[in-house]
Design a protein around this motif. Structure first.
Motif, mmCIF file in Angstrom:
data_model
loop_
_atom_site.group_PDB
_atom_site.id
_atom_site.type_symbol
_atom_site.label_atom_id
_atom_site.label_comp_id
_atom_site.label_asym_id
_atom_site.label_seq_id
_atom_site.Cartn_x
_atom_site.Cartn_y
_atom_site.Cartn_z
ATOM 1 N N LYS A 156 0.848 -1.187 0.000
ATOM 2 C CA LYS A 156 0.000 0.000 0.000
ATOM 3 C C LYS A 156 0.882 1.234 0.000
ATOM 4 O O LYS A 156 1.686 1.434 0.912
ATOM 5 C CB LYS A 156 -0.929 0.024 1.228
ATOM 6 N N PHE A 157 0.751 2.038 -1.043
ATOM 7 C CA PHE A 157 1.551 3.242 -1.186
ATOM 8 C C PHE A 157 0.741 4.478 -0.863
ATOM 9 O O PHE A 157 -0.440 4.566 -1.204
ATOM 10 C CB PHE A 157 2.083 3.376 -2.619
ATOM 11 N N SER A 158 1.379 5.430 -0.232
ATOM 12 C CA SER A 158 0.811 6.767 -0.062
ATOM 13 C C SER A 158 0.933 7.474 -1.405
ATOM 14 O O SER A 158 1.605 6.991 -2.310
ATOM 15 C CB SER A 158 1.608 7.534 0.990
ATOM 16 N N PRO A 159 0.322 8.656 -1.552
ATOM 17 C CA PRO A 159 0.538 9.412 -2.793
ATOM 18 C C PRO A 159 2.028 9.701 -2.989
ATOM 19 O O PRO A 159 2.782 9.851 -2.030
ATOM 20 C CB PRO A 159 -0.251 10.705 -2.565
ATOM 21 N N HIS A 160 2.431 9.759 -4.240
ATOM 22 C CA HIS A 160 3.836 9.986 -4.585
ATOM 23 C C HIS A 160 4.374 11.295 -3.994
ATOM 24 O O HIS A 160 3.644 12.272 -3.872
ATOM 25 C CB HIS A 160 4.000 10.075 -6.105
ATOM 26 N N ILE A 161 5.649 11.268 -3.683
ATOM 27 C CA ILE A 161 6.420 12.484 -3.401
ATOM 28 C C ILE A 161 7.428 12.563 -4.544
ATOM 29 O O ILE A 161 8.227 11.650 -4.736
ATOM 30 C CB ILE A 161 7.164 12.405 -2.056
ATOM 31 N N THR A 162 7.344 13.610 -5.320
ATOM 32 C CA THR A 162 8.263 13.763 -6.449
ATOM 33 C C THR A 162 9.164 14.954 -6.186
ATOM 34 O O THR A 162 8.697 16.016 -5.796
ATOM 35 C CB THR A 162 7.484 13.981 -7.764
ATOM 36 N N LEU A 163 10.455 14.749 -6.396
ATOM 37 C CA LEU A 163 11.423 15.842 -6.267
ATOM 38 C C LEU A 163 11.922 16.206 -7.648
ATOM 39 O O LEU A 163 12.348 15.347 -8.411
ATOM 40 C CB LEU A 163 12.594 15.429 -5.378
ATOM 41 N N THR A 164 11.851 17.484 -7.958
ATOM 42 C CA THR A 164 12.285 17.979 -9.251
ATOM 43 C C THR A 164 12.696 19.436 -9.097
ATOM 44 O O THR A 164 12.665 19.974 -7.999
ATOM 45 C CB THR A 164 11.166 17.791 -10.305
ATOM 46 N N ASN A 165 13.052 20.056 -10.184
ATOM 47 C CA ASN A 165 13.350 21.485 -10.108
ATOM 48 C C ASN A 165 12.193 22.278 -10.702
ATOM 49 O O ASN A 165 11.263 21.709 -11.269
ATOM 50 C CB ASN A 165 14.701 21.810 -10.778
ATOM 51 N N GLY A 174 -3.014 8.547 -15.116
ATOM 52 C CA GLY A 174 -4.051 8.354 -14.105
ATOM 53 C C GLY A 174 -3.564 8.369 -12.673
ATOM 54 O O GLY A 174 -4.212 7.803 -11.796
ATOM 55 N N ILE A 175 -2.449 9.005 -12.414
ATOM 56 C CA ILE A 175 -1.904 9.085 -11.054
ATOM 57 C C ILE A 175 -2.045 10.510 -10.543
ATOM 58 O O ILE A 175 -1.662 11.461 -11.227
ATOM 59 C CB ILE A 175 -0.419 8.664 -11.020
ATOM 60 N N ASP A 176 -2.613 10.638 -9.347
ATOM 61 C CA ASP A 176 -2.664 11.946 -8.700
ATOM 62 C C ASP A 176 -1.233 12.410 -8.476
ATOM 63 O O ASP A 176 -0.427 11.667 -7.904
ATOM 64 C CB ASP A 176 -3.395 11.809 -7.368
ATOM 65 N N PRO A 177 -0.874 13.621 -8.921
ATOM 66 C CA PRO A 177 0.510 14.077 -8.764
ATOM 67 C C PRO A 177 1.011 14.089 -7.326
ATOM 68 O O PRO A 177 2.218 14.062 -7.095
ATOM 69 C CB PRO A 177 0.500 15.490 -9.348
ATOM 70 N N GLY A 178 0.105 14.108 -6.363
ATOM 71 C CA GLY A 178 0.564 14.086 -4.975
ATOM 72 C C GLY A 178 1.381 15.323 -4.653
ATOM 73 O O GLY A 178 1.049 16.426 -5.066
ATOM 74 N N HIS A 179 2.476 15.109 -3.964
ATOM 75 C CA HIS A 179 3.315 16.213 -3.515
ATOM 76 C C HIS A 179 4.523 16.346 -4.431
ATOM 77 O O HIS A 179 5.253 15.384 -4.645
ATOM 78 C CB HIS A 179 3.771 15.976 -2.080
ATOM 79 N N ILE A 180 4.718 17.542 -4.953
ATOM 80 C CA ILE A 180 5.875 17.823 -5.795
ATOM 81 C C ILE A 180 6.749 18.807 -5.032
ATOM 82 O O ILE A 180 6.346 19.940 -4.775
ATOM 83 C CB ILE A 180 5.454 18.395 -7.159
ATOM 84 N N LEU A 181 7.921 18.341 -4.630
ATOM 85 C CA LEU A 181 8.860 19.186 -3.907
ATOM 86 C C LEU A 181 9.840 19.773 -4.916
ATOM 87 O O LEU A 181 10.425 19.046 -5.721
ATOM 88 C CB LEU A 181 9.619 18.388 -2.848
ATOM 89 N N LEU A 233 16.947 13.503 1.579
ATOM 90 C CA LEU A 233 16.773 14.108 2.904
ATOM 91 C C LEU A 233 15.515 14.972 2.936
ATOM 92 O O LEU A 233 14.721 14.885 3.885
ATOM 93 C CB LEU A 233 17.996 14.934 3.287
ATOM 94 N N ALA A 234 15.294 15.776 1.906
ATOM 95 C CA ALA A 234 14.097 16.622 1.851
ATOM 96 C C ALA A 234 12.830 15.767 1.848
ATOM 97 O O ALA A 234 11.865 16.063 2.565
ATOM 98 C CB ALA A 234 14.141 17.515 0.614
ATOM 99 N N ALA A 235 12.830 14.696 1.073
ATOM 100 C CA ALA A 235 11.675 13.797 1.050
ATOM 101 C C ALA A 235 11.467 13.129 2.402
ATOM 102 O O ALA A 235 10.331 12.962 2.858
ATOM 103 C CB ALA A 235 11.844 12.751 -0.045
#
Length: 117
Positions: free
Chosen positions: A53-62, A77-84, A97-99
């Motif tokens: 079971k996964f939580s919504p994605h955490i994506t790190l980008t610029n 079809g994936i909710d973008p979730g959190h984009i850091l 570390l940020a994630a």
């Protein structure tokens, strides 16, 4: 069952596979194999199943890629979730570390699965 926080690393300078990959559109956002990009394929591998079971994605980008990330996740079809957004490129360890700090604030027992895209 604990949820796993999938962390997608979507930075990169796009210089190694030029001309297919370039600074404004690096390799992870391009279709090399099949009809999905490398980024989309990575994201799809980190969705819930019968066993995990996964939580919504955490994506790190610029900041240059934040809209591409959201568009490509929605495209499969994936909710973008959190984009850091990384303020500057500092490689993999600071991104993880940020994630970790972000996930820890949401769940003190967070389990992360970090995947490059």
């Amino acid at each position: 069952m604990s949820f796993i926080f999938p962390v997608l690393l979507a930075g990169g300078s796009g210089t190694r596979l030029w001309p297919l990959s370039r600074k404004s559109y690096p390799k992870q956002f391009s279709n090399f194999i099949g009809d999905k990009t490398l980024f989309q394929q990575s994201a799809l591998r980190l969705t819930s199943s019968n066993n995990l079971k996964f939580s919504p994605h955490i994506t790190l980008t610029n900041s240059d890629f934040r809209f591409i990330v959201a568009e490509q996740l929605q495209g499969v079809g994936i909710d973008p979730g959190h984009i850091l957004i990384e303020p500057s490129s500092k490689n993999t360890a600071p991104a993880i570390l940020a994630a970790s700090i972000f996930a820890l604030a949401k769940d003190p027992e967070a389990i992360l699965l970090v995947a490059p895209s």
